[in-house]
Design an enzyme around this catalytic site. Structure first.
Site, PDB file in Angstrom:
ATOM      1  N   GLY A 218      11.134   2.968  13.566  1.00 13.67           N
ATOM      2  CA  GLY A 218      11.552   3.114  12.183  1.00 13.67           C
ATOM      3  C   GLY A 218      12.483   1.992  11.765  1.00 13.67           C
ATOM      4  O   GLY A 218      13.148   2.078  10.746  1.00 13.67           O
ATOM      5  N   GLU A 259       9.508   2.380  20.368  1.00 11.50           N
ATOM      6  CA  GLU A 259       8.105   2.115  20.042  1.00 11.50           C
ATOM      7  C   GLU A 259       7.983   1.483  18.659  1.00 11.50           C
ATOM      8  O   GLU A 259       7.491   2.108  17.730  1.00 11.50           O
ATOM      9  CB  GLU A 259       7.297   3.404  20.147  1.00 11.50           C
ATOM     10  N   PRO A 260       8.422   0.244  18.555  1.00  8.67           N
ATOM     11  CA  PRO A 260       8.381  -0.426  17.262  1.00  8.67           C
ATOM     12  C   PRO A 260       6.971  -0.876  16.875  1.00  8.67           C
ATOM     13  O   PRO A 260       6.221  -1.364  17.709  1.00  8.67           O
ATOM     14  CB  PRO A 260       9.284  -1.650  17.480  1.00  8.67           C
ATOM     15  N   GLY A 261       6.637  -0.674  15.613  1.00 11.53           N
ATOM     16  CA  GLY A 261       5.391  -1.204  15.078  1.00 11.53           C
ATOM     17  C   GLY A 261       5.727  -2.293  14.082  1.00 11.53           C
ATOM     18  O   GLY A 261       5.636  -3.491  14.356  1.00 11.53           O
ATOM     19  N   ARG A 298      -1.064  -0.419   0.883  1.00 13.08           N
ATOM     20  CA  ARG A 298       0.343   0.000   0.889  1.00 13.08           C
ATOM     21  C   ARG A 298       1.012   0.041  -0.491  1.00 13.08           C
ATOM     22  O   ARG A 298       1.744   0.982  -0.775  1.00 13.08           O
ATOM     23  CB  ARG A 298       1.162  -0.860   1.863  1.00 13.08           C
ATOM     24  N   TYR A 302       2.221   3.756  -0.877  1.00 13.02           N
ATOM     25  CA  TYR A 302       3.654   3.996  -0.677  1.00 13.02           C
ATOM     26  C   TYR A 302       4.526   3.350  -1.744  1.00 13.02           C
ATOM     27  O   TYR A 302       5.745   3.419  -1.648  1.00 13.02           O
ATOM     28  CB  TYR A 302       4.155   3.364   0.625  1.00 13.02           C
ATOM     29  N   CYS A 328     -12.698  -0.488  -8.736  1.00  7.39           N
ATOM     30  CA  CYS A 328     -12.851   0.197 -10.022  1.00  7.39           C
ATOM     31  C   CYS A 328     -12.029   1.479 -10.047  1.00  7.39           C
ATOM     32  O   CYS A 328     -12.549   2.598  -9.993  1.00  7.39           O
ATOM     33  CB  CYS A 328     -14.320   0.424 -10.308  1.00  7.39           C
ATOM     34  N   GLU A 329     -10.748   1.270 -10.073  1.00  2.75           N
ATOM     35  CA  GLU A 329      -9.700   2.288 -10.139  1.00  2.75           C
ATOM     36  C   GLU A 329      -8.426   1.497 -10.352  1.00  2.75           C
ATOM     37  O   GLU A 329      -8.416   0.296 -10.063  1.00  2.75           O
ATOM     38  CB  GLU A 329      -9.535   2.991  -8.785  1.00  2.75           C
ATOM     39  N   TYR A 356       0.348  -2.085   9.159  1.00  2.00           N
ATOM     40  CA  TYR A 356      -0.280  -1.065   8.302  1.00  2.00           C
ATOM     41  C   TYR A 356      -1.051  -1.688   7.143  1.00  2.00           C
ATOM     42  O   TYR A 356      -1.082  -1.147   6.048  1.00  2.00           O
ATOM     43  CB  TYR A 356       0.767  -0.061   7.790  1.00  2.00           C
TER      44      TYR A 356
HETATM   45  C1  LIG Z   1       4.005   4.967  13.652  1.00  2.00           C
HETATM   46  C2  LIG Z   1       4.825   5.279  14.804  1.00  2.00           C
HETATM   47  C3  LIG Z   1       5.756   4.349  15.296  1.00  2.00           C
HETATM   48  C4  LIG Z   1       5.979   2.995  14.675  1.00  2.00           C
HETATM   49  O1  LIG Z   1       6.758   3.062  13.521  1.00  2.00           O
HETATM   50  P1  LIG Z   1       7.221   1.717  12.796  1.00  2.00           P
HETATM   51  O2  LIG Z   1       7.929   2.185  11.587  1.00  2.00           O
HETATM   52  O3  LIG Z   1       6.002   0.933  12.458  1.00  2.00           O
HETATM   53  O4  LIG Z   1       8.083   0.976  13.723  1.00  2.00           O
HETATM   54  C5  LIG Z   1       6.469   4.701  16.413  1.00  2.00           C
HETATM   55  N1  LIG Z   1       6.305   5.890  17.010  1.00  2.00           N
HETATM   56  C6  LIG Z   1       5.426   6.818  16.565  1.00  2.00           C
HETATM   57  C7  LIG Z   1       5.278   8.107  17.281  1.00  2.00           C
HETATM   58  C8  LIG Z   1       4.662   6.545  15.445  1.00  2.00           C
HETATM   59  O5  LIG Z   1       3.800   7.467  15.000  1.00  2.00           O
END
Ligand SMILES: *Cc1c(COP(=O)(O)O)cnc(C)c1O
Length: 412
Positions: A218, A259-261, A298, A302, A328-329, A356
């Protein structure tokens, strides 16, 4: 990477196209690692759902990352990208017992987020250790759509259910090897994060055989100048020292996991699209691009505000445009945004297009999903081809003469 590199890629591979700069991914990975360097055992598990191209997964693997997965298919992609099963964690929500068993069979770590499945899994497989996902009921974000720690969230096992959870663990003789939380995608306030961490530590004291505590993710990244960004260095300092203190009291060195995305890949990505039409209406100047929310959802989903640069005319006078798609929206990327003067045919570059974006792309309006290119050590590497008409029809069944209609050959 430079705008001239992006322009060249758009020319070579066509548009629209996604581009990812490996140097940014690597430097974000190193930055996060460095912030927690005083922790003996740190594990970053990249959240595959942010950007799941196999070449990107291989890059993460080469950096020493683990992988956080939310579906059995992401587990399989991770294995295909060469991850050891032990460095993959399966953190699904609302999936079947069968899917969790299938992942366990592949040897990956299991993270369970509800008591029903915990009891069923523990009864059948008491020897397979599992991690539990806790909901500490902490609102860590500004946008309630993406703050998953609150009371009526579907994620995690409520901390108020810990007594029930402990009874299940005792009766099934299962082994809990990790405690996990993931409170949402926008940590604005480090103190909120630390507060939630205390709840995890408190929970962890109930289990004697832990290997790791996973603090989820997050981390917030800036989308435009002046945006708030998680201060990773400050978080690293404060959480590391608290974590080391906890391990000393617990009596064992545990692994601190994240667990960074978004943090790892968001800023590495650029989405390049061409302006098809500049259209003046009474109140607005629209710039319509050869893409839409089928490729980048996105902003519509969001309300995310991606910075947009006209890389074909970077020094042009700034004017106001509403940048819209061809779907077409209603399909708005930006309303009345200042962009360097746009001429039809110009290439616009959308920033923060790593996380994402491609993974949420669809074929809506029967459009092809775009290609993906990795910019690595000064070279452009195609890592996914643009779809073709065959991709649109390949799973559709030829129903022959049904309704008396035969398919027309040679439509391409
Ligand atoms: C999506 C997700 C993340 C990654 O979140 P980010 O905001 O992209 O860092 C980490 N852990 C879990 C369980 C998720 O579902």
């Amino acid at each position: 990477m430079r705008n001239t590199d992006l322009l060249r890629i758009a020319k070579t591979y066509g548009d629209p196209v996604y581009v990812y700069d490996s140097a940014t991914i690597i430097s974000q990975f190193n930055r996060l690692t460095k912030a927690f360097s005083s922790v003996k055992s740190l594990k970053l598990n990249y959240a595959a759902k942010a950007l799941s191209n196999i070449t990107v997964l291989k890059l993460m693997n080469s950096l020493g990352s683990g992988l956080d997965t939310v579906s059995i298919q992401e587990v399989q992609l991770g294995l295909l990208a060469g991850f050891n099963p032990e460095s993959i964690i399966f953190t699904p929500n609302g999936v079947s017992l069968e899917e969790i068993e299938a992942a366990a069979k592949l040897g990956v770590r299991i993270n369970i987020d509800n008591l029903s499945i915990l009891e069923q899994f523990g009864s059948k497989h008491p020897n397979i250790p599992v991690c539990i996902r806790i909901n500490p009921h902490v609102m860590a974000g500004g946008n309630s759509n993406i703050s998953v720690g609150h009371i009526d969230s579907k994620f995690g096992i409520s901390i108020h259910q810990i007594p029930h959870l402990l009874r299940i663990v005792e009766l099934t003789h299962m082994n809990i090897n990790g405690i996990h939380m993931h409170t949402g995608s926008d940590i604005l306030d480090i103190d909120v994060f630390l507060y939630a961490s205390e709840i995890l530590f408190e929970t962890a004291k109930n289990f004697k055989n832990l290997d790791f505590i996973d603090f989820g993710s997050g981390f917030k990244v800036p989308y435009k100048e002046g945006d708030i960004e998680t201060n990773i260095e400050e978080l690293g300092k404060k959480l590391s020292s608290r974590f080391n203190e906890f391990c000393a009291a617990y009596g064992r060195e545990l692994t601190l996991a994240f667990e960074p995305g978004k943090f790892l890949v968001s800023e590495a990505g650029f989405f390049l699209a061409k302006v098809n039409v500049v259209k003046q209406t009474t109140s607005t100047v629209f710039a319509s691009i050869d893409s839409g929310f089928n490729h980048l959802i996105r902003p519509m989903l969001y309300g995310s505000s991606h910075e947009i640069e006209n890389i074909s005319n970077p020094d042009g006078r700034e004017r106001y445009y509403s940048v819209v798609g061809y779907i077409c929206e209603t399909d708005t990327f930006a309303s009345n945004r200042r962009v360097n003067e746009i001429t039809e045919g110009d290439i616009l570059s959308f920033k923060n297009a790593g996380a994402y974006c491609f993974t949420m792309a669809s074929n809506y309006n029967s459009r092809f999903r775009p290609p993906e290119v990795l910019w690595h050590e000064g070279k452009a590497i195609l890592i996914r081809e643009r779809e073709t008409f065959d991709d649109l029809v390949k799973n559709q069944v030829d129903t022959k003469g049904l309704f008396g209609i035969k398919e027309t050959a040679n439509v391409k």
